[in-house]
Design a protein around this motif. Structure first.
Motif, mmCIF file in Angstrom:
data_model
loop_
_atom_site.group_PDB
_atom_site.id
_atom_site.type_symbol
_atom_site.label_atom_id
_atom_site.label_comp_id
_atom_site.label_asym_id
_atom_site.label_seq_id
_atom_site.Cartn_x
_atom_site.Cartn_y
_atom_site.Cartn_z
ATOM 1 N N LEU A 1 -4.145 5.617 19.819
ATOM 2 C CA LEU A 1 -4.558 5.541 18.821
ATOM 3 C C LEU A 1 -5.679 5.641 18.648
ATOM 4 O O LEU A 1 -6.719 6.614 17.451
ATOM 5 C CB LEU A 1 -4.346 4.528 18.033
ATOM 6 C CG LEU A 1 -5.056 4.088 16.662
ATOM 7 C CD1 LEU A 1 -3.929 4.579 16.066
ATOM 8 C CD2 LEU A 1 -4.087 2.426 16.394
ATOM 9 N N ASP A 2 -6.838 5.598 19.688
ATOM 10 C CA ASP A 2 -8.275 5.823 19.516
ATOM 11 C C ASP A 2 -8.727 7.535 20.039
ATOM 12 O O ASP A 2 -10.483 7.651 19.153
ATOM 13 C CB ASP A 2 -8.542 5.127 20.903
ATOM 14 C CG ASP A 2 -8.655 3.560 20.644
ATOM 15 O OD1 ASP A 2 -8.446 3.019 19.997
ATOM 16 O OD2 ASP A 2 -9.099 2.537 21.504
ATOM 17 N N ILE B 1 5.022 2.786 14.505
ATOM 18 C CA ILE B 1 4.225 3.601 13.549
ATOM 19 C C ILE B 1 3.552 2.377 12.215
ATOM 20 O O ILE B 1 2.581 3.035 11.970
ATOM 21 C CB ILE B 1 5.467 4.579 13.162
ATOM 22 C CG1 ILE B 1 5.391 5.061 14.251
ATOM 23 C CG2 ILE B 1 5.485 5.006 11.621
ATOM 24 C CD1 ILE B 1 7.302 5.976 13.611
ATOM 25 N N VAL B 2 4.498 1.595 12.209
ATOM 26 C CA VAL B 2 4.088 0.724 10.955
ATOM 27 C C VAL B 2 2.717 -0.104 10.958
ATOM 28 O O VAL B 2 1.611 -0.401 10.082
ATOM 29 C CB VAL B 2 4.663 -0.312 10.716
ATOM 30 C CG1 VAL B 2 4.666 -1.280 9.679
ATOM 31 C CG2 VAL B 2 6.461 0.239 10.602
ATOM 32 N N GLU B 3 2.581 -0.379 12.438
ATOM 33 C CA GLU B 3 1.098 -1.280 13.227
ATOM 34 C C GLU B 3 -0.430 -0.368 12.786
ATOM 35 O O GLU B 3 -1.450 -0.083 11.866
ATOM 36 C CB GLU B 3 0.952 -1.599 14.212
ATOM 37 C CG GLU B 3 -0.029 -2.426 14.488
ATOM 38 C CD GLU B 3 0.098 -2.316 15.918
ATOM 39 O OE1 GLU B 3 -1.141 -3.142 16.834
ATOM 40 O OE2 GLU B 3 1.165 -2.697 16.397
ATOM 41 N N LYS C 1 -3.505 -0.082 9.948
ATOM 42 C CA LYS C 1 -4.192 0.166 10.906
ATOM 43 C C LYS C 1 -5.682 1.043 10.462
ATOM 44 O O LYS C 1 -6.572 0.820 10.026
ATOM 45 C CB LYS C 1 -4.372 -0.213 11.756
ATOM 46 C CG LYS C 1 -5.785 -0.270 13.289
ATOM 47 C CD LYS C 1 -5.200 -0.605 14.538
ATOM 48 C CE LYS C 1 -4.571 -1.874 14.538
ATOM 49 N NZ LYS C 1 -4.184 -1.608 16.209
ATOM 50 N N THR C 2 -4.729 2.324 10.276
ATOM 51 C CA THR C 2 -5.756 3.244 9.825
ATOM 52 C C THR C 2 -5.372 4.175 8.431
ATOM 53 O O THR C 2 -6.399 5.294 8.291
ATOM 54 C CB THR C 2 -4.979 4.322 11.112
ATOM 55 O OG1 THR C 2 -3.804 5.301 11.016
ATOM 56 C CG2 THR C 2 -5.426 4.180 12.685
ATOM 57 N N PHE C 3 -4.440 3.883 7.816
ATOM 58 C CA PHE C 3 -4.983 4.366 6.638
ATOM 59 C C PHE C 3 -6.237 4.264 6.454
ATOM 60 O O PHE C 3 -6.672 3.870 5.838
ATOM 61 C CB PHE C 3 -3.986 3.583 5.969
ATOM 62 C CG PHE C 3 -3.354 4.491 4.498
ATOM 63 C CD1 PHE C 3 -3.256 6.291 4.024
ATOM 64 C CD2 PHE C 3 -4.260 4.347 2.854
ATOM 65 C CE1 PHE C 3 -3.184 6.705 2.892
ATOM 66 C CE2 PHE C 3 -4.453 4.159 1.664
ATOM 67 C CZ PHE C 3 -4.050 5.930 2.078
ATOM 68 N N ASP C 4 -6.229 6.080 5.378
ATOM 69 C CA ASP C 4 -7.751 5.843 4.959
ATOM 70 C C ASP C 4 -7.312 6.837 3.526
ATOM 71 O O ASP C 4 -7.026 8.048 3.077
ATOM 72 C CB ASP C 4 -7.893 6.892 5.445
ATOM 73 C CG ASP C 4 -10.132 7.004 4.762
ATOM 74 O OD1 ASP C 4 -9.998 7.724 3.672
ATOM 75 O OD2 ASP C 4 -10.636 6.570 5.997
ATOM 76 N N SER C 5 -7.870 6.231 2.162
ATOM 77 C CA SER C 5 -7.782 6.877 0.996
ATOM 78 C C SER C 5 -7.691 8.275 1.220
ATOM 79 O O SER C 5 -7.236 8.977 0.209
ATOM 80 C CB SER C 5 -8.390 6.746 -0.316
ATOM 81 O OG SER C 5 -9.855 6.291 0.191
ATOM 82 N N ARG C 6 -8.997 9.169 2.222
ATOM 83 C CA ARG C 6 -8.622 10.294 1.906
ATOM 84 C C ARG C 6 -8.211 11.578 2.442
ATOM 85 O O ARG C 6 -8.320 12.257 2.561
ATOM 86 C CB ARG C 6 -10.564 10.651 2.857
ATOM 87 C CG ARG C 6 -11.601 10.039 1.777
ATOM 88 C CD ARG C 6 -13.225 9.773 3.573
ATOM 89 N NE ARG C 6 -12.053 9.114 4.186
ATOM 90 C CZ ARG C 6 -13.342 9.226 5.582
ATOM 91 N NH1 ARG C 6 -14.016 10.001 5.437
ATOM 92 N NH2 ARG C 6 -13.401 8.428 6.874
ATOM 93 N N GLY D 1 0.439 -0.910 -0.372
ATOM 94 C CA GLY D 1 -0.676 -0.038 -0.298
ATOM 95 C C GLY D 1 0.590 1.261 0.147
ATOM 96 O O GLY D 1 2.404 0.761 -0.391
ATOM 97 N N PRO D 2 0.157 2.113 -0.240
ATOM 98 C CA PRO D 2 0.979 3.013 0.046
ATOM 99 C C PRO D 2 1.596 3.874 1.075
ATOM 100 O O PRO D 2 1.677 3.018 2.115
ATOM 101 C CB PRO D 2 -0.119 4.694 -0.318
ATOM 102 C CG PRO D 2 -1.483 4.490 0.352
ATOM 103 C CD PRO D 2 -1.375 2.274 0.278
ATOM 104 N N SER D 3 2.859 4.191 1.125
ATOM 105 C CA SER D 3 3.123 4.787 2.424
ATOM 106 C C SER D 3 3.494 6.171 3.036
ATOM 107 O O SER D 3 3.159 7.748 2.895
ATOM 108 C CB SER D 3 5.018 4.232 2.193
ATOM 109 O OG SER D 3 5.276 2.998 1.498
ATOM 110 N N PRO D 4 4.019 6.189 4.266
ATOM 111 C CA PRO D 4 3.781 7.728 4.898
ATOM 112 C C PRO D 4 4.966 8.782 4.457
ATOM 113 O O PRO D 4 6.158 8.091 4.371
ATOM 114 C CB PRO D 4 4.285 7.277 6.403
ATOM 115 C CG PRO D 4 4.409 5.660 6.610
ATOM 116 C CD PRO D 4 3.983 5.109 5.214
#
Length: 511
Positions: free
Chosen positions: A398-399, A436-438, A442-447, A46-49
């Motif tokens: 994270l929450d 960071i990786v986890e 878990k939270t990547f959003d295309s928006r 997937g995309p990377s930060p």
């Protein structure tokens, strides 16, 4: 290939490690250790930060290394206050421990990636508002070190001939902050170092070593000149507790015991446990070494001692000159469990005076908050000198994070306090990187908006008319080449620049 001695960087007042790291330290290289400490994550396409790392020491580089390995294509912008990288590897490691600095080769490999950008000579919170970074990065990692030393709390501690061990080490290692420390080593023949960690032993060894040995290291030329005039002939290394509780390690003690022309004052037998054989092997070996000491060297001109069970109570001054130190009055202390490494200690009513003209305090360090942290949501504990986190390295749960803002993490000393060897810093950094990786997976959003990183920060800084003169990796390489060239002329590995202006001139950075 790295030398495993890279694992033996000891900069804290108290060194901690684990049996796992100790075993790994015997492997062929630090790269091997890194590989074993690293858990292979599932393949990710997937995309990377885009990540900002604040601090360019071991914590910062190992965090970058791990994330870039696990999330291919990750962009890392590393911010550093000084024009030069490597933090305490450059400015805290003793000059006569060059093998420790080999880990810079690994950091150079990280920096060689096209996805990495070094941004030196930018003091976040001062030159550049910290909150400005938030919208330009997916994550911000605080990975800087401890810039403040702990005080003894004695009246007159600010007077001449009383120095922070951190400042002294920084001074002879070329840290610009302490270029003008100019310690006077000619006030008398005795120095006292309060604290019994490896930094304290580094100070003692530097004061007692022969100049011809130090001249072959990367110690600064101005430090050599000052040490050549030194009149110090004996160094007391003083601690509140006993041999069993001392924070130094066997390597550093052995080096001092083996110094030419330097004698060691024997430690009283009653301070050692009765049955050394029953101790765990590492502690037993250290106790046996301390008890054995070293044979007297006939005609030795210098000496040192380990003085235990003493807590500084007050300073004494000359009756004719209130700024002339004459001694330190210590309270004698008592251990609750003399044979326990974790024994508590209490002061008694007895005191003893150690005459001295020069005092170094080496009782630990603290990190300081960067202005703007609170605005980002980071909670800094001023008492501990660390950023509050979840135990893994997540600064904000994270929450409770807002999905469109940078996530916050911490790594290294600002995460756990100024303790540990480079192996524990590496493991700690890998732990943060795994979080960071986890979180990203878990939270990547295309928006989520694409982050511009340094380019976005730079554009906004220009719009705000902020005057920045960033130093990038190629500029650092220019500095590196000049330092090494001057060093070759003087028969040493390098001659470090001791002030920022000289660094900038050599860097070729536009400003």
């Amino acid at each position: 290939m790295l030398n495993t001695a890279c694992l033996r960087i000891h900069i804290s007042a108290r060194t901690t490690t684990t049996s796992r790291i100790s075993k790994l330290a015997n492997s062929a290289s630090l790269n091997t250790v890194a590989a074993r400490c690293s858990h292979h994550a599932a393949h990710y396409d997937g995309p990377s930060p885009t990540i900002a790392i604040i601090g360019s020491g071991p914590a910062g580089f190992y965090t970058a290394q791990k994330v870039m390995r696990e999330l291919k294509g990750t962009k890392v912008d590393m911010y550093e206050q000084l024009p030069v990288p490597f933090g305490l590897v450059r400015f805290g490691v003793a000059p006569d421990h060059p093998e420790v600095k080999n880990c810079q080769d690994t950091f150079g490999d990280v920096a060689a990636s096209p996805e990495y950008t070094f941004i030196g000579n930018v003091n976040l919170g001062h030159d550049l508002p910290l909150p400005l970074l938030a919208k330009h990065y997916d994550a911000i990692v605080f990975a800087y070190g401890a810039s403040k030393d702990r005080k003894l709390g004695l009246e007159g501690e600010y007077k001449p001939h009383i120095y922070s061990a951190r400042a002294f080490v920084g001074w002879y290692n070329g840290l610009p902050e302490y270029r003008n420390l100019n310690p006077d080593l000619t006030a008398g023949d005795t120095a006292v170092v309060v604290g019994q960690g490896n930094v304290a032993l580094d100070v003692a060894r530097t004061l007692l070593s022969k100049l011809e040995h130090l001249k072959k290291t990367d110690i600064t030329e101005y430090a050599i000149q000052a040490l050549s005039q030194s009149t110090i002939r004996h160094v007391h290394v003083v601690g509140r507790r006993g041999p069993m509780q001392a924070a130094f390690t066997i390597k550093e003690v052995r080096e001092l015991l083996q110094l030419d022309d330097v004698n060691f004052s024997p430690i009283p037998d009653e301070l050692f446990p009765n049955d050394l054989k029953s101790l765990p092997r590492p502690r037993r070996r250290l106790m046996e070494l301390l008890k054995k000491g070293s044979p007297p060297k006939e005609g030795a001109s210098k000496s040192w001692s380990l003085d235990f069970l003493l807590s500084p109570k007050s300073l004494t001054w000359s009756s004719s000159d209130s700024d002339k130190l004459e001694g330190v009055l210590f309270s004698k202390t008592k251990l609750e469990q003399a044979d326990s490494p974790e024994s508590k200690v209490t002061n008694t009513d007895e005191t003893t005076l150690i005459p001295t003209s020069t005092l170094f305090r080496s009782i630990g360090y603290k990190s300081e908050a960067i202005p703007g942290m609170q605005e980002l949501g980071a909670d800094f504990d001023d008492q501990k000198g660390t950023i509050r986190h979840d135990g893994i390295g997540r600064v904000v749960s994270l929450d409770t994070r807002e999905w469109d803002k940078a996530s916050l993490y911490c790594s290294g000393w600002v995460k756990r306090g100024p303790t540990g060897v480079i192996a524990s810093t590496m493991t700690d950094a890998f732990q943060t990187a795994e979080a960071i990786v986890e979180d990203w997976k878990k939270t990547f959003d295309s928006r989520r908006p694409v982050r511009a990183g340094w380019k976005g920060v730079q554009a906004e800084a220009q719009a705000l008319n902020l005057s920045l003169r960033p130093v990038h990796w190629s500029n650092w390489q220019n500095i590196d080449q000049v330092e090494k060239a001057v060093g070759v002329e003087r028969g040493k590995p390098r001659e470090k620049f001791g002030n920022v202006d000289d660094m900038l001139k050599a860097s070729g950075a536009s400003g």
